[in-house]
Design a protein around this motif. Structure first.
Motif, PDB file in Angstrom:
ATOM      1  N   MET A   1      -6.886 -33.033  37.378  1.00  0.00           N
ATOM      2  CA  MET A   1      -6.545 -32.370  38.629  1.00  0.00           C
ATOM      3  C   MET A   1      -7.695 -32.494  39.609  1.00  0.00           C
ATOM      4  O   MET A   1      -8.848 -32.432  39.228  1.00  0.00           O
ATOM      5  CB  MET A   1      -6.244 -30.891  38.385  1.00  0.00           C
ATOM      6  CG  MET A   1      -5.041 -30.665  37.506  1.00  0.00           C
ATOM      7  SD  MET A   1      -4.783 -28.930  37.108  1.00  0.00           S
ATOM      8  CE  MET A   1      -4.493 -28.234  38.714  1.00  0.00           C
ATOM      9  N   SER A   2      -7.357 -32.670  40.854  1.00  0.00           N
ATOM     10  CA  SER A   2      -8.351 -32.714  41.918  1.00  0.00           C
ATOM     11  C   SER A   2      -7.777 -31.992  43.125  1.00  0.00           C
ATOM     12  O   SER A   2      -6.615 -32.196  43.477  1.00  0.00           O
ATOM     13  CB  SER A   2      -8.669 -34.158  42.282  1.00  0.00           C
ATOM     14  OG  SER A   2      -9.519 -34.182  43.406  1.00  0.00           O
ATOM     15  N   ILE A   3      -8.581 -31.128  43.743  1.00  0.00           N
ATOM     16  CA  ILE A   3      -8.086 -30.416  44.914  1.00  0.00           C
ATOM     17  C   ILE A   3      -8.407 -31.155  46.202  1.00  0.00           C
ATOM     18  O   ILE A   3      -8.014 -30.739  47.268  1.00  0.00           O
ATOM     19  CB  ILE A   3      -8.617 -28.968  44.965  1.00  0.00           C
ATOM     20  CG1 ILE A   3     -10.135 -28.927  44.936  1.00  0.00           C
ATOM     21  CG2 ILE A   3      -8.021 -28.147  43.852  1.00  0.00           C
ATOM     22  CD1 ILE A   3     -10.718 -27.559  45.112  1.00  0.00           C
ATOM     23  N   GLY A   4      -9.119 -32.267  46.101  1.00  0.00           N
ATOM     24  CA  GLY A   4      -9.329 -33.117  47.257  1.00  0.00           C
ATOM     25  C   GLY A   4     -10.516 -32.735  48.133  1.00  0.00           C
ATOM     26  O   GLY A   4     -10.897 -33.490  48.996  1.00  0.00           O
ATOM     27  N   TYR A   5     -11.086 -31.597  47.935  1.00  0.00           N
ATOM     28  CA  TYR A   5     -12.266 -31.207  48.685  1.00  0.00           C
ATOM     29  C   TYR A   5     -13.080 -30.281  47.806  1.00  0.00           C
ATOM     30  O   TYR A   5     -12.595 -29.742  46.821  1.00  0.00           O
ATOM     31  CB  TYR A   5     -11.914 -30.547  50.022  1.00  0.00           C
ATOM     32  CG  TYR A   5     -10.754 -29.588  49.958  1.00  0.00           C
ATOM     33  CD1 TYR A   5     -10.948 -28.256  49.662  1.00  0.00           C
ATOM     34  CD2 TYR A   5      -9.454 -30.030  50.199  1.00  0.00           C
ATOM     35  CE1 TYR A   5      -9.882 -27.378  49.597  1.00  0.00           C
ATOM     36  CE2 TYR A   5      -8.386 -29.159  50.136  1.00  0.00           C
ATOM     37  CZ  TYR A   5      -8.602 -27.830  49.835  1.00  0.00           C
ATOM     38  OH  TYR A   5      -7.545 -26.969  49.774  1.00  0.00           O
ATOM     39  N   GLU A   6     -14.330 -30.140  48.160  1.00  0.00           N
ATOM     40  CA  GLU A   6     -15.243 -29.423  47.292  1.00  0.00           C
ATOM     41  C   GLU A   6     -15.219 -27.921  47.513  1.00  0.00           C
ATOM     42  O   GLU A   6     -15.256 -27.441  48.643  1.00  0.00           O
ATOM     43  CB  GLU A   6     -16.668 -29.939  47.519  1.00  0.00           C
ATOM     44  CG  GLU A   6     -17.431 -29.994  46.240  1.00  0.00           C
ATOM     45  CD  GLU A   6     -18.719 -30.752  46.403  1.00  0.00           C
ATOM     46  OE1 GLU A   6     -19.764 -30.129  46.246  1.00  0.00           O
ATOM     47  OE2 GLU A   6     -18.650 -31.961  46.697  1.00  0.00           O
ATOM     48  N   TYR A   7     -15.132 -27.201  46.433  1.00  0.00           N
ATOM     49  CA  TYR A   7     -15.206 -25.742  46.420  1.00  0.00           C
ATOM     50  C   TYR A   7     -16.213 -25.335  45.353  1.00  0.00           C
ATOM     51  O   TYR A   7     -16.408 -26.068  44.376  1.00  0.00           O
ATOM     52  CB  TYR A   7     -13.851 -25.139  46.009  1.00  0.00           C
ATOM     53  CG  TYR A   7     -12.949 -24.790  47.161  1.00  0.00           C
ATOM     54  CD1 TYR A   7     -13.179 -23.672  47.930  1.00  0.00           C
ATOM     55  CD2 TYR A   7     -11.844 -25.578  47.457  1.00  0.00           C
ATOM     56  CE1 TYR A   7     -12.340 -23.336  48.975  1.00  0.00           C
ATOM     57  CE2 TYR A   7     -10.997 -25.252  48.497  1.00  0.00           C
ATOM     58  CZ  TYR A   7     -11.245 -24.127  49.250  1.00  0.00           C
ATOM     59  OH  TYR A   7     -10.420 -23.790  50.283  1.00  0.00           O
ATOM     60  N   PRO A   8     -16.812 -24.170  45.501  1.00  0.00           N
ATOM     61  CA  PRO A   8     -17.630 -23.670  44.396  1.00  0.00           C
ATOM     62  C   PRO A   8     -16.745 -23.526  43.145  1.00  0.00           C
ATOM     63  O   PRO A   8     -15.544 -23.335  43.244  1.00  0.00           O
ATOM     64  CB  PRO A   8     -18.104 -22.304  44.878  1.00  0.00           C
ATOM     65  CG  PRO A   8     -17.974 -22.355  46.361  1.00  0.00           C
ATOM     66  CD  PRO A   8     -16.820 -23.267  46.643  1.00  0.00           C
ATOM     67  N   VAL A   9     -17.359 -23.617  41.997  1.00  0.00           N
ATOM     68  CA  VAL A   9     -16.628 -23.590  40.732  1.00  0.00           C
ATOM     69  C   VAL A   9     -16.946 -22.312  39.978  1.00  0.00           C
ATOM     70  O   VAL A   9     -18.091 -21.856  39.965  1.00  0.00           O
ATOM     71  CB  VAL A   9     -17.023 -24.813  39.875  1.00  0.00           C
ATOM     72  CG1 VAL A   9     -16.407 -24.747  38.498  1.00  0.00           C
ATOM     73  CG2 VAL A   9     -16.632 -26.098  40.591  1.00  0.00           C
ATOM     74  N   ILE A  10     -15.925 -21.736  39.345  1.00  0.00           N
ATOM     75  CA  ILE A  10     -16.149 -20.644  38.398  1.00  0.00           C
ATOM     76  C   ILE A  10     -15.712 -21.155  37.034  1.00  0.00           C
ATOM     77  O   ILE A  10     -14.834 -22.005  36.932  1.00  0.00           O
ATOM     78  CB  ILE A  10     -15.387 -19.346  38.753  1.00  0.00           C
ATOM     79  CG1 ILE A  10     -13.879 -19.577  38.782  1.00  0.00           C
ATOM     80  CG2 ILE A  10     -15.889 -18.757  40.055  1.00  0.00           C
ATOM     81  CD1 ILE A  10     -13.069 -18.304  38.822  1.00  0.00           C
TER      82      ILE A  10
END
Length: 77
Positions: free
Chosen positions: A6-15
């Motif tokens: 899975m990829s959301i296509g843009y960067e987000y912080p990760v938990i």
């Protein structure tokens, strides 16, 4: 069966969720309870501000009673 990536296509912080939650608790709980847990967990680990049950209910379009039931479920677990 092949793996799913899975990829959301843009960067987000990760938990990172505890494996015990995914393997044991998530498989046993109602989906809305998992949703509330993940959101609350994210708020805790990211240092976010505490949200009221009313705010959570508005974010996920569920009743405040549903939010309280989910929180009570996790309290009992």
């Amino acid at each position: 069966m092949s793996a799913i990536q899975m990829s959301i296509g843009y960067e987000y912080p990760v938990i990172e969720l505890p494996c015990a939650f995914v393997d044991y608790y998530m498989a046993r709980c109602k989906p809305v309870h998992a949703l509330i847990y993940i959101h609350s967990f994210r708020q805790c680990v990211s240092g976010g501000t505490a949200l009221s049950s009313q705010e959570i209910s508005q974010i996920f379009d569920i009743s405040e009673i549903g939010v309280h039931k989910a929180l009570k479920y996790w309290e009992n677990e």
